[in-house]
Design an enzyme around this catalytic site. Structure first.
Site, PDB file in Angstrom:
ATOM      1  N   ASP A  35      -2.118   0.584   3.859  1.00  0.00           N
ATOM      2  CA  ASP A  35      -1.588  -0.609   3.182  1.00  0.00           C
ATOM      3  C   ASP A  35      -1.383  -1.737   4.168  1.00  0.00           C
ATOM      4  OD1 ASP A  35      -1.149   1.185   1.079  1.00  0.00           O
ATOM      5  OD2 ASP A  35       0.990   1.403   1.549  1.00  0.00           O
ATOM      6  N   HIS A  83       1.934   3.143   3.285  1.00  0.00           N
ATOM      7  CA  HIS A  83       0.877   4.031   3.767  1.00  0.00           C
ATOM      8  C   HIS A  83       0.216   3.291   4.925  1.00  0.00           C
ATOM      9  CE1 HIS A  83       1.014   4.826  -0.611  1.00  0.00           C
ATOM     10  NE2 HIS A  83       0.660   6.068  -0.325  1.00  0.00           N
TER      11      HIS A  83
END
Ligand code: XLS
Ligand code: CA
Ligand code: CA
Length: 440
Positions: free
Chosen positions: A101, A98
């Site tokens: 992240d 993501h």
């Protein structure tokens, strides 16, 4: 080096007692004409592996994932190098992330995007150095409080706009890193009470966001697959993307079914009251099989535990579907899985990946055996053989009518009730699982 005490994980075979070795995953071994590594296309999930620290509702983290970094940005720089060391040591060819992240969220969208711009080139150079590829990217449009009532399905147009801006950037990064897929998982896209919800408007908006994302992605050269990942509940009570069938109906309604395939997660399938194999089959039968989030739930718990997959029955039937599909194209097996909170060392993370990779390697071996022996497929074929001739063929060819079928039944009489032989077939699968081990 971040994992000094761990060497590159090697294949040592079924008799090895070394916990840090593969027992079944032999990357170069040929199965059904292809290397195991080509069939399995394992990916590391950045969020679980590099970020999740074991925090749960009742307690703090149990493992430190700052990797020696002091400032926020430094921590994310270290994560990149640690991620690539881990993937190299495990022999993993892909990863998934993501946007949030890989770089910290700043005070404004501009600041957040600048953080991403600092980290993406580091990831890019590590990809170049190692040859490891991006399986898919996605945007985390569920963690921040602004998304508490949804992102693409938010009641506020400003929130919708924010999500669109975030997704635009996430697609750009995915393209920049040569990603083969882009995932939509609608974390907050659903509702908790219909009393405050205009479901029709929310779904129309979501479809429009997805359409804009596809058009934008294609306009900047994205040639990979867009995926939607079904999940029936958690975090919202009614998730719009309940299961593969529900998502299919949504995609068809909004004319998005040519652009999206499914990213199917084992744990989400079981939460929807389906087997993992059922969801894979629905996708395959409808031409939307895309990628897999390889994990498993705990059958005694009703939530998304994201455990590393160790159930050989499930990995076997998954690989059966993958082989029947002719393998992955842009998709792969992303370990959307985390070591348990009490498995709090980096060695545990390696052991978890080894467990998952071995379970899938074994599943591949067994599935190939099931298919090449053909006993199970033949059984199913025979079960439907009445559709290959006579009145059955007319039905299959859609060349009959209710009147003709009435006439036929009046003379044919009562049909024979043929056994479905479920127990025999279940025992047969067990036999394949057990005998594959003996042959190793
Ligand atoms: C959460 C989902 C999520 C997606 C990517 O349950 O599995 O991790 O895979 O956003
Ligand atoms: Ca997932
Ligand atoms: Ca999950």
């Amino acid at each position: 080096m971040y994992f000094n005490n761990i060497e590159k994980i090697k294949f040592e075979g079924v008799n090895s007692k070394n916990p840090l070795a593969f027992k079944y995953y032999d990357a170069d071994r040929i199965i059904a004409g292809k290397k195991m590594s080509e069939h399995l296309k394992f990916a590391m999930s950045y969020w679980h592996t590099m970020c999740a620290d074991g925090t749960d509702m009742f307690g703090r983290g149990t493992i430190n994932k700052s990797f020696g970094g002091k400032t926020a940005i430094e921590i994310y720089e270290h994560k990149v190098y640690a991620a690539f060391e881990l993937m190299e040591k495990l022999g993993m060819q892909y990863f998934c992330f993501h946007d949030r992240d890989i770089a910290p969220e700043g005070a404004t969208l501009k600041e957040t995007n600048e953080n991403l711009e600092r980290i993406v080139p580091i990831i890019k150079s590590e990809m170049k150095r190692t040859g490891i590829k991006l399986l898919w990217g996605t945007a985390n449009c569920f963690n921040h409080p602004r998304y508490m009532c949804g992102a693409g399905t938010a009641p506020s147009a400003d929130v919708f706009a924010y999500a669109a801006a975030q997704i635009k950037k996430a697609i750009e990064i995915t393209v920049e890193l040569g990603g083969q897929g882009y995932v939509f998982w609608g974390g907050r896209e659903g509702y908790d009470t219909i009393l405050n919800t205009d479901m029709a408007k929310e779904q129309d908006n979501m479809a429009y966001l997805m359409r804009m994302a596809v058009d934008y992605g294609r306009s900047i050269g994205f040639t990979g697959d867009f995926y939607i990942e079904p999940k029936p509940k958690e975090p919202t009570k009614h998730q719009y993307d309940f299961d593969v069938s529900t998502v299919l109906a949504f995609l068809r309604k909004y004319d998005l079914d040519k652009d999206f395939k499914m990213n199917i997660e084992a744990n989400h399938a079981t939460l929807a009251g389906h087997t993992f194999q059922h969801e894979l089959r629905v996708a395959r039968d409808n031409g939307v099989f895309g990628s897999i989030d390889a994990n498993q739930g705990d059958m005694l718990l009703g939530w998304d535990t994201d455990q590393f997959p160790t159930d050989l029955y499930s990995t076997t039937m998954c690989m059966y579907e993958v082989l029947k599909q002719g393998g992955f194209t842009n998709g792969g097996l992303n370990f959307d899985a985390k070591a348990r909170r009490a498995s709090n060392t980096y060695e545990d993370v390696f052991l978890s990946y080894i467990a998952g990779m071995d379970a899938f390697a074994y599943g591949l071996i067994v599935a190939d055996k099931i298919i090449s022996d053909g006993v199970m497929d033949k059984f199913v074929e025979n079960r439907y053989s009445s559709y290959t001739e006579g009145i059955g063929k007319k039905i299959a060819d859609k060349q009959t009518s209710l009147a003709e079928l009435e006439q036929y039944t009046l003379t044919n009489g009562e049909p024979t009730a043929e056994s479905g032989k479920q127990e025999y077939l279940e025992a047969l699968v067990n036999q394949y699982i057990i005998s594959a081990g003996r042959e190793l």
